[in-house]
Design a protein around this motif. Structure first.
Motif, PDB file in Angstrom:
ATOM      1  N   UNK A  18     -53.305 -30.660  20.459  1.00  0.00           N
ATOM      2  CA  UNK A  18     -53.565 -30.638  19.017  1.00  0.00           C
ATOM      3  C   UNK A  18     -54.701 -31.602  18.664  1.00  0.00           C
ATOM      4  N   UNK A  19     -55.433 -31.237  17.648  1.00  0.00           N
ATOM      5  CA  UNK A  19     -56.529 -32.095  17.213  1.00  0.00           C
ATOM      6  C   UNK A  19     -55.959 -33.363  16.602  1.00  0.00           C
ATOM      7  N   UNK A  20     -56.643 -34.445  16.882  1.00  0.00           N
ATOM      8  CA  UNK A  20     -56.207 -35.737  16.386  1.00  0.00           C
ATOM      9  C   UNK A  20     -56.832 -36.014  15.027  1.00  0.00           C
ATOM     10  N   UNK A  21     -56.085 -36.660  14.196  1.00  0.00           N
ATOM     11  CA  UNK A  21     -56.604 -37.098  12.912  1.00  0.00           C
ATOM     12  C   UNK A  21     -57.417 -38.371  13.137  1.00  0.00           C
ATOM     13  N   UNK A  22     -58.634 -38.379  12.654  1.00  0.00           N
ATOM     14  CA  UNK A  22     -59.519 -39.522  12.855  1.00  0.00           C
ATOM     15  C   UNK A  22     -58.910 -40.778  12.250  1.00  0.00           C
ATOM     16  N   UNK A 102     -67.770 -45.630  17.473  1.00  0.00           N
ATOM     17  CA  UNK A 102     -66.610 -45.494  18.371  1.00  0.00           C
ATOM     18  C   UNK A 102     -66.994 -45.408  19.853  1.00  0.00           C
ATOM     19  N   UNK A 103     -68.167 -44.837  20.159  1.00  0.00           N
ATOM     20  CA  UNK A 103     -68.595 -44.736  21.558  1.00  0.00           C
ATOM     21  C   UNK A 103     -68.840 -46.104  22.167  1.00  0.00           C
ATOM     22  N   UNK A 104     -69.523 -46.977  21.432  1.00  0.00           N
ATOM     23  CA  UNK A 104     -69.769 -48.342  21.911  1.00  0.00           C
ATOM     24  C   UNK A 104     -68.454 -49.105  22.012  1.00  0.00           C
ATOM     25  N   UNK A 105     -67.558 -48.841  21.074  1.00  0.00           N
ATOM     26  CA  UNK A 105     -66.265 -49.516  21.107  1.00  0.00           C
ATOM     27  C   UNK A 105     -65.448 -49.077  22.316  1.00  0.00           C
ATOM     28  N   UNK A 106     -65.517 -47.796  22.626  1.00  0.00           N
ATOM     29  CA  UNK A 106     -64.837 -47.273  23.811  1.00  0.00           C
ATOM     30  C   UNK A 106     -65.374 -47.950  25.068  1.00  0.00           C
ATOM     31  N   UNK A 107     -66.684 -48.106  25.147  1.00  0.00           N
ATOM     32  CA  UNK A 107     -67.283 -48.796  26.303  1.00  0.00           C
ATOM     33  C   UNK A 107     -66.853 -50.250  26.368  1.00  0.00           C
ATOM     34  N   UNK A 108     -66.744 -50.917  25.209  1.00  0.00           N
ATOM     35  CA  UNK A 108     -66.305 -52.313  25.230  1.00  0.00           C
ATOM     36  C   UNK A 108     -64.838 -52.419  25.652  1.00  0.00           C
ATOM     37  N   UNK A 186     -57.519 -43.694  26.006  1.00  0.00           N
ATOM     38  CA  UNK A 186     -57.220 -42.255  26.029  1.00  0.00           C
ATOM     39  C   UNK A 186     -57.342 -41.642  24.636  1.00  0.00           C
ATOM     40  N   UNK A 187     -56.862 -42.352  23.625  1.00  0.00           N
ATOM     41  CA  UNK A 187     -56.954 -41.845  22.259  1.00  0.00           C
ATOM     42  C   UNK A 187     -58.416 -41.726  21.819  1.00  0.00           C
ATOM     43  N   UNK A 188     -59.203 -42.736  22.129  1.00  0.00           N
ATOM     44  CA  UNK A 188     -60.613 -42.699  21.734  1.00  0.00           C
ATOM     45  C   UNK A 188     -61.383 -41.624  22.504  1.00  0.00           C
ATOM     46  N   UNK A 189     -61.054 -41.432  23.778  1.00  0.00           N
ATOM     47  CA  UNK A 189     -61.719 -40.388  24.558  1.00  0.00           C
ATOM     48  C   UNK A 189     -61.375 -39.007  24.026  1.00  0.00           C
ATOM     49  N   UNK A 190     -60.110 -38.795  23.672  1.00  0.00           N
ATOM     50  CA  UNK A 190     -59.720 -37.500  23.096  1.00  0.00           C
ATOM     51  C   UNK A 190     -60.425 -37.265  21.780  1.00  0.00           C
ATOM     52  N   UNK A 192     -63.298 -38.518  20.922  1.00  0.00           N
ATOM     53  CA  UNK A 192     -64.705 -38.286  21.230  1.00  0.00           C
ATOM     54  C   UNK A 192     -64.927 -36.847  21.715  1.00  0.00           C
ATOM     55  N   UNK A 193     -64.015 -36.343  22.562  1.00  0.00           N
ATOM     56  CA  UNK A 193     -64.134 -34.968  23.036  1.00  0.00           C
ATOM     57  C   UNK A 193     -63.994 -33.961  21.898  1.00  0.00           C
ATOM     58  N   UNK A 194     -63.235 -34.312  20.901  1.00  0.00           N
ATOM     59  CA  UNK A 194     -63.008 -33.430  19.769  1.00  0.00           C
ATOM     60  C   UNK A 194     -64.305 -33.154  18.998  1.00  0.00           C
ATOM     61  N   UNK A 195     -65.190 -34.137  18.987  1.00  0.00           N
ATOM     62  CA  UNK A 195     -66.416 -34.007  18.210  1.00  0.00           C
ATOM     63  C   UNK A 195     -67.615 -33.557  19.033  1.00  0.00           C
ATOM     64  N   UNK A 196     -67.410 -33.307  20.302  1.00  0.00           N
ATOM     65  CA  UNK A 196     -68.521 -32.827  21.150  1.00  0.00           C
ATOM     66  C   UNK A 196     -68.688 -31.340  21.039  1.00  0.00           C
TER      67      UNK A 196
END
Length: 196
Positions: A18-22, A102-108, A186-190, A192-196
């Motif tokens: 299921x799609x995650x709510x931002x 969020x991408x930079x935050x995921x990397x951090x 995992x939550x941030x990666x999901x 991120x994948x949702x918006x690709x």
């Protein structure tokens, strides 16, 4: 070919996640990061108090043997290195704003996870060794005039505590923190994948 078609149909019938709510993900991640940040800040405050106490003891206590001073300096060095690593970990997780990038935050977060693995993996044993050597050298003079039974009990309890922390408590803490950080990643990666 029939097996491939069957496999393809089974794969396509798999339920999609299921799609995650931002907003929900951002709230969960912020809450998790706040808990991690508070834990790291508490470690920074605790080790700072220990450093101040040990430094005060080193500066103002008078010992007859140099061994006591060497032990206190070894303790100070170990605690200062630990403090520097903790400050680095805190800066890693507090450096970026989750809502801006969020991408930079995921990397951090991934960098934080690697730093903590290093801290709990390799450095932990060096830290414990430095603390044990420092306390042993310091207590040689302090416990010199105590009865032998008292010294044996003291060193036995210290060794038991170090072994308990090293082989039981450390693993529990690592598992709990690793689980939290992995969940946030995992939550941030999901998301991120949702918006690709």
């Amino acid at each position: 070919m029939k097996d491939f078609d069957h496999l393809l149909s089974v794969w396509q019938e798999q339920p999609k996640l299921p799609k995650l709510s931002v907003d929900d993900v951002l709230k969960q991640v912020k809450k998790g990061i706040n808990k991690l940040g508070i834990r790291v800040l508490w470690s920074i405050v605790s080790i700072s108090v220990a450093i101040a106490t040990t430094a005060g003891l080193t500066l103002f206590a008078v010992f007859e043997k140099r061994l006591s001073y060497i032990g206190l300096f070894v303790l100070l060095i170990g605690m200062i290195v630990y403090l520097v690593l903790q400050i680095g970990d805190y800066r890693t997780i507090a450096r970026h704003d989750l809502t801006l990038n969020p991408g930079a935050y995921l990397n951090s977060l991934k960098e934080y996870q690697k730093r903590r693995a290093y801290l709990y993996g390799r450095f932990y044993y060096a830290f414990v060794l430095m603390i044990c050597v420092g306390i042993s050298l310091y207590t040689v003079e302090v416990l010199n005039n105590k009865p032998l039974v008292f010294r044996i009990i003291y060193y036995t309890l210290c060794a038991a505590y170090v072994l308990f922390c090293t082989f039981y408590l450390k693993d529990k803490l690592i598992q709990r923190e690793e689980k939290r950080v992995s969940y946030l990643i995992e939550r941030l990666e999901r998301l991120e994948e949702q918006f690709e």
